[in-house]
Design a protein around this motif. Structure first.
Motif, PDB file in Angstrom:
ATOM      1  N   LEU A   1       0.836  -1.201   0.000  1.00 42.25           N
ATOM      2  CA  LEU A   1       0.000   0.000   0.000  1.00 42.25           C
ATOM      3  C   LEU A   1       0.872   1.253   0.000  1.00 42.25           C
ATOM      4  O   LEU A   1       0.596   2.229  -0.716  1.00 42.25           O
ATOM      5  CB  LEU A   1      -0.952   0.002   1.201  1.00 42.25           C
ATOM      6  CG  LEU A   1      -1.905  -1.186   1.345  1.00 42.25           C
ATOM      7  CD1 LEU A   1      -2.944  -0.925   2.434  1.00 42.25           C
ATOM      8  CD2 LEU A   1      -2.606  -1.529   0.037  1.00 42.25           C
TER       9      LEU A   1
ATOM     10  N   LEU B   1       0.901   4.133  -3.017  1.00 42.26           N
ATOM     11  CA  LEU B   1       0.740   5.563  -2.739  1.00 42.26           C
ATOM     12  C   LEU B   1       1.910   6.352  -3.315  1.00 42.26           C
ATOM     13  O   LEU B   1       1.723   7.366  -4.000  1.00 42.26           O
ATOM     14  CB  LEU B   1       0.634   5.761  -1.218  1.00 42.26           C
ATOM     15  CG  LEU B   1       0.414   7.178  -0.700  1.00 42.26           C
ATOM     16  CD1 LEU B   1      -0.774   7.845  -1.375  1.00 42.26           C
ATOM     17  CD2 LEU B   1       0.201   7.144   0.806  1.00 42.26           C
TER      18      LEU B   1
ATOM     19  N   THR C   1      -9.795   1.813   1.365  1.00 40.38           N
ATOM     20  CA  THR C   1      -8.380   2.032   1.062  1.00 40.38           C
ATOM     21  C   THR C   1      -7.484   1.243   2.033  1.00 40.38           C
ATOM     22  O   THR C   1      -6.337   1.611   2.274  1.00 40.38           O
ATOM     23  CB  THR C   1      -7.997   3.529   1.153  1.00 40.38           C
ATOM     24  OG1 THR C   1      -8.265   3.984   2.494  1.00 40.38           O
ATOM     25  CG2 THR C   1      -8.795   4.370   0.176  1.00 40.38           C
TER      26      THR C   1
ATOM     27  N   SER D   1      -5.112  -2.460  -2.247  1.00 44.29           N
ATOM     28  CA  SER D   1      -5.760  -3.248  -1.195  1.00 44.29           C
ATOM     29  C   SER D   1      -6.521  -4.425  -1.808  1.00 44.29           C
ATOM     30  O   SER D   1      -6.441  -5.552  -1.306  1.00 44.29           O
ATOM     31  CB  SER D   1      -6.714  -2.341  -0.403  1.00 44.29           C
ATOM     32  OG  SER D   1      -7.541  -3.123   0.424  1.00 44.29           O
TER      33      SER D   1
ATOM     34  N   LEU E   1     -10.516   1.293 -10.282  1.00 43.53           N
ATOM     35  CA  LEU E   1     -11.146   0.911  -9.025  1.00 43.53           C
ATOM     36  C   LEU E   1     -12.662   0.739  -9.205  1.00 43.53           C
ATOM     37  O   LEU E   1     -13.256  -0.186  -8.645  1.00 43.53           O
ATOM     38  CB  LEU E   1     -10.844   1.936  -7.922  1.00 43.53           C
ATOM     39  CG  LEU E   1     -11.386   1.577  -6.536  1.00 43.53           C
ATOM     40  CD1 LEU E   1     -10.855   0.227  -6.046  1.00 43.53           C
ATOM     41  CD2 LEU E   1     -11.036   2.670  -5.514  1.00 43.53           C
TER      42      LEU E   1
ATOM     43  N   TYR F   1      -6.151   3.570   4.816  1.00 44.33           N
ATOM     44  CA  TYR F   1      -5.059   4.532   4.590  1.00 44.33           C
ATOM     45  C   TYR F   1      -5.542   5.964   4.398  1.00 44.33           C
ATOM     46  O   TYR F   1      -4.978   6.886   4.962  1.00 44.33           O
ATOM     47  CB  TYR F   1      -4.256   4.110   3.354  1.00 44.33           C
ATOM     48  CG  TYR F   1      -3.013   3.310   3.681  1.00 44.33           C
ATOM     49  CD1 TYR F   1      -3.092   2.207   4.515  1.00 44.33           C
ATOM     50  CD2 TYR F   1      -1.782   3.654   3.145  1.00 44.33           C
ATOM     51  CE1 TYR F   1      -1.956   1.477   4.815  1.00 44.33           C
ATOM     52  CE2 TYR F   1      -0.638   2.928   3.438  1.00 44.33           C
ATOM     53  CZ  TYR F   1      -0.722   1.840   4.271  1.00 44.33           C
ATOM     54  OH  TYR F   1       0.394   1.117   4.568  1.00 44.33           O
ATOM     55  N   LEU F   2      -6.533   6.139   3.535  1.00 43.62           N
ATOM     56  CA  LEU F   2      -6.923   7.488   3.115  1.00 43.62           C
ATOM     57  C   LEU F   2      -8.436   7.571   3.005  1.00 43.62           C
ATOM     58  O   LEU F   2      -9.107   6.558   2.808  1.00 43.62           O
ATOM     59  CB  LEU F   2      -6.315   7.795   1.729  1.00 43.62           C
ATOM     60  CG  LEU F   2      -4.798   7.978   1.687  1.00 43.62           C
ATOM     61  CD1 LEU F   2      -4.276   7.834   0.271  1.00 43.62           C
ATOM     62  CD2 LEU F   2      -4.423   9.346   2.244  1.00 43.62           C
TER      63      LEU F   2
ATOM     64  N   LEU G   1     -11.824   7.804   1.401  1.00 39.08           N
ATOM     65  CA  LEU G   1     -12.420   7.552   0.090  1.00 39.08           C
ATOM     66  C   LEU G   1     -13.717   6.796   0.352  1.00 39.08           C
ATOM     67  O   LEU G   1     -13.812   6.063   1.333  1.00 39.08           O
ATOM     68  CB  LEU G   1     -11.504   6.685  -0.785  1.00 39.08           C
ATOM     69  CG  LEU G   1     -12.032   6.363  -2.203  1.00 39.08           C
ATOM     70  CD1 LEU G   1     -11.974   7.601  -3.092  1.00 39.08           C
ATOM     71  CD2 LEU G   1     -11.228   5.230  -2.864  1.00 39.08           C
TER      72      LEU G   1
ATOM     73  N   VAL H   1      -4.433   3.414  -3.709  1.00 36.71           N
ATOM     74  CA  VAL H   1      -4.262   2.548  -2.543  1.00 36.71           C
ATOM     75  C   VAL H   1      -5.419   1.543  -2.459  1.00 36.71           C
ATOM     76  O   VAL H   1      -5.218   0.379  -2.107  1.00 36.71           O
ATOM     77  CB  VAL H   1      -4.145   3.390  -1.249  1.00 36.71           C
ATOM     78  CG1 VAL H   1      -4.034   2.484  -0.034  1.00 36.71           C
ATOM     79  CG2 VAL H   1      -2.935   4.312  -1.319  1.00 36.71           C
ATOM     80  N   GLY H   2      -6.618   1.992  -2.806  1.00 39.17           N
ATOM     81  CA  GLY H   2      -7.770   1.086  -2.826  1.00 39.17           C
ATOM     82  C   GLY H   2      -7.541  -0.085  -3.772  1.00 39.17           C
ATOM     83  O   GLY H   2      -7.864  -1.243  -3.444  1.00 39.17           O
TER      84      GLY H   2
ATOM     85  N   ALA I   1      -5.943   8.044  -3.093  1.00 37.96           N
ATOM     86  CA  ALA I   1      -6.782   7.119  -2.337  1.00 37.96           C
ATOM     87  C   ALA I   1      -7.210   5.951  -3.220  1.00 37.96           C
ATOM     88  O   ALA I   1      -7.180   4.787  -2.790  1.00 37.96           O
ATOM     89  CB  ALA I   1      -7.998   7.860  -1.782  1.00 37.96           C
ATOM     90  N   ALA I   2      -7.599   6.238  -4.453  1.00 35.89           N
ATOM     91  CA  ALA I   2      -8.056   5.170  -5.349  1.00 35.89           C
ATOM     92  C   ALA I   2      -6.915   4.197  -5.666  1.00 35.89           C
ATOM     93  O   ALA I   2      -7.126   2.985  -5.749  1.00 35.89           O
ATOM     94  CB  ALA I   2      -8.634   5.768  -6.632  1.00 35.89           C
TER      95      ALA I   2
END
Ligand code: PLP
Length: 449
Positions: A69, A73, A285, A333, A96, A288-289, A291, A329-330, A326-327
């Protein structure tokens, strides 16, 4: 970041207004300042480590500082930190949206991004309302909510909330809703003779009011903020059946239960339910962030199509909607879910947690233990026989979590319900530690009473 602890504490007390916190008492307590995270642990400035027993407010999935992750980022940061989705697109949002639609219950093909759970709910409410307006069905404009439901803190979300402590004071500001009792088996008035009265009431309301009902909104499988209150098996499927039969939309708020938390990717999948709208945030996420996403059926999406001057457009969007960092990291994930076959891998962990919880059931102040996957509420009571709670001023839940902190775990209670919601990545040994600390903290926190 280079400030010493005393300075930080002073400035916190001078300026920082903490959410969901009575500041008067808080100012007299020791302030825990987190400076670092690693796996299932958070660390303070002195290097003390604490198990993150509630996943940094129900959000973290794969642990802190998870290399995949962090890398996603960083890589996105080298492309662009933010660009809007209003009239433009970017790869992380496109990819995403596609992944979420593939994973979601059948029929949820459209993804509308926003920033947090509350905004995902606002979007769902406005989509449901405007859907019927766009179809020319002007009567269908009300919402049916569940008692003890929680959908966030913005006013639309508060209007469909059912927790008096949080929501009552704002009543004059809110739109009118219908409300049905929610199942709460431990405190059910029909305990001796349950014939699913909670469902009958909801069904009766839908049958009576369907002409004016736009949608029913609920948290599927487990009401979170209410105190981790699970629905009996079959409940969700029945709500889906009755809403479909009466042409009322179903909004599933999966903000807390989504992303593996209850043992399925999405809680609706326990009962093969496809809602018309589904709200996602918290875990989206990996914690993390900020979203969020509101997923919608194709049928809803199509009701918003038309010539520009017909004004069927969904005039809604937030500045940071679908933020690329954010996306990205999503997406990373979801890669972890796939690579580790995470949902299957959770099964033994969930079973271990069940066994550990069974070991707590004998404590004289443990009234009820409620578990769905890695989502747990332990309801503490003053008297097990009568199920009598403590007076709120005693703040037993709070005392327990302060005891847990001294023992090395961060928890946050819901009243006198102790919540356990560790990262999905928690190891079996860490899970055993968390259970041991929780039991010890319950024992200490309830001792002097
Ligand atoms: C936390 C939560 C929300 C609100 O999400 P925020 O990101 O805090 O705005 C909405 N619904 C449910 C079920 C939640 O648990």
């Amino acid at each position: 970041m280079t400030c010493d602890r005393d300075t930080l504490v002073r400035w916190d007390r001078e300026h920082l207004w903490h959410p969901f916190t009575q500041m008067q008492g808080f100012l007299t307590e020791d302030l825990l300042i987190i400076t670092r995270g690693e796996g299932s642990f958070l660390f303070d400035q002195e290097g003390n480590r604490y198990l993150d027993g509630v996943s940094s407010l129900w959000a973290n999935l794969h642990g802190h500082r998870r290399p995949e992750l962090d890398q996603a980022l960083r890589s996105q940061l080298e492309q662009v930190a933010h660009s809007t989705l209003l009239g433009l697109a970017h790869p992380p949002a496109i990819l995403l949206a596609r992944r979420l639609a593939q994973l979601a219950p059948a029929g949820l093909t459209r993804v509308f991004f926003s920033d947090d759970g509350s905004t995902a709910v606002e979007v769902a409410l406005k989509l449901a309302f405007q859907y019927w307006q766009n179809l020319g069905n002007r009567e269908k404009r009300r919402f049916l909510k569940l008692e003890n439901g929680y959908h966030g803190d913005t006013l639309g979300a508060v209007a469909v909330g059912g927790i008096p402590l949080f929501h009552e004071i704002y009543h004059p500001l809110l739109f009118d809703t219908l409300s049905a009792p929610a199942p709460y088996c431990y405190r059910c008035p029909y305990r001796e003779d349950c014939r699913e009265q909670c469902l009958e009431e909801l069904e009766a309301q839908v049958a009576t009011h369907h002409r004016e009902l736009a949608a029913v909104i609920l948290e599927p499988v487990m009401q979170g903020a209410a105190g981790m209150i699970p629905q009996p098996p079959g409940y969700l499927a029945r709500v889906r059946e009755v809403t479909r039969r009466h042409r009322v939309l179903l909004i599933a708020d999966e903000v807390a239960v989504g992303f593996g938390r209850t043992g399925r990717m999405f809680a609706c999948q326990h009962e093969q339910v496809s809602p018309d709208l589904m709200c996602l945030a918290k875990g989206i996420t990996g914690g993390y962030l900020p979203l969020a996403a509101t997923l919608a059926s194709d049928e809803i999406y199509r009701a918003f199509l038309g010539e520009y001057q017909e004004f069927k457009t969904f005039f809604h969007g937030h500045t940071y909607t679908g933020n690329p960092l954010a996306a990205a990291v999503g997406l990373a994930s979801l890669d972890i879910f796939e690579k580790e076959r995470l949902i299957e891998a959770l099964v033994p962990k969930i079973e271990l947690l069940t066994r550990l919880l069974a070991g707590m059931a004998g404590h004289p102040h443990v009234g009820d233990i409620r578990q769905r996957g890695l989502m747990v509420g332990i309801e503490l009571v003053r008297d097990r026989g009568s199920r009598e709670p403590w007076p709120p001023a005693q703040r037993i839940g709070h005392r327990v979590i302060l005891a847990a902190r001294r023992l090395g775990a961060i928890l946050r209670p819901l009243g006198d319900v102790i919540v356990l919601m560790p990262p999905l990545s928690i190891s079996p040994a860490e899970l055993e530690d968390l259970a041991r600390i929780t039991y010890e903290a319950i024992d200490r926190g309830t001792a002097s009473d």
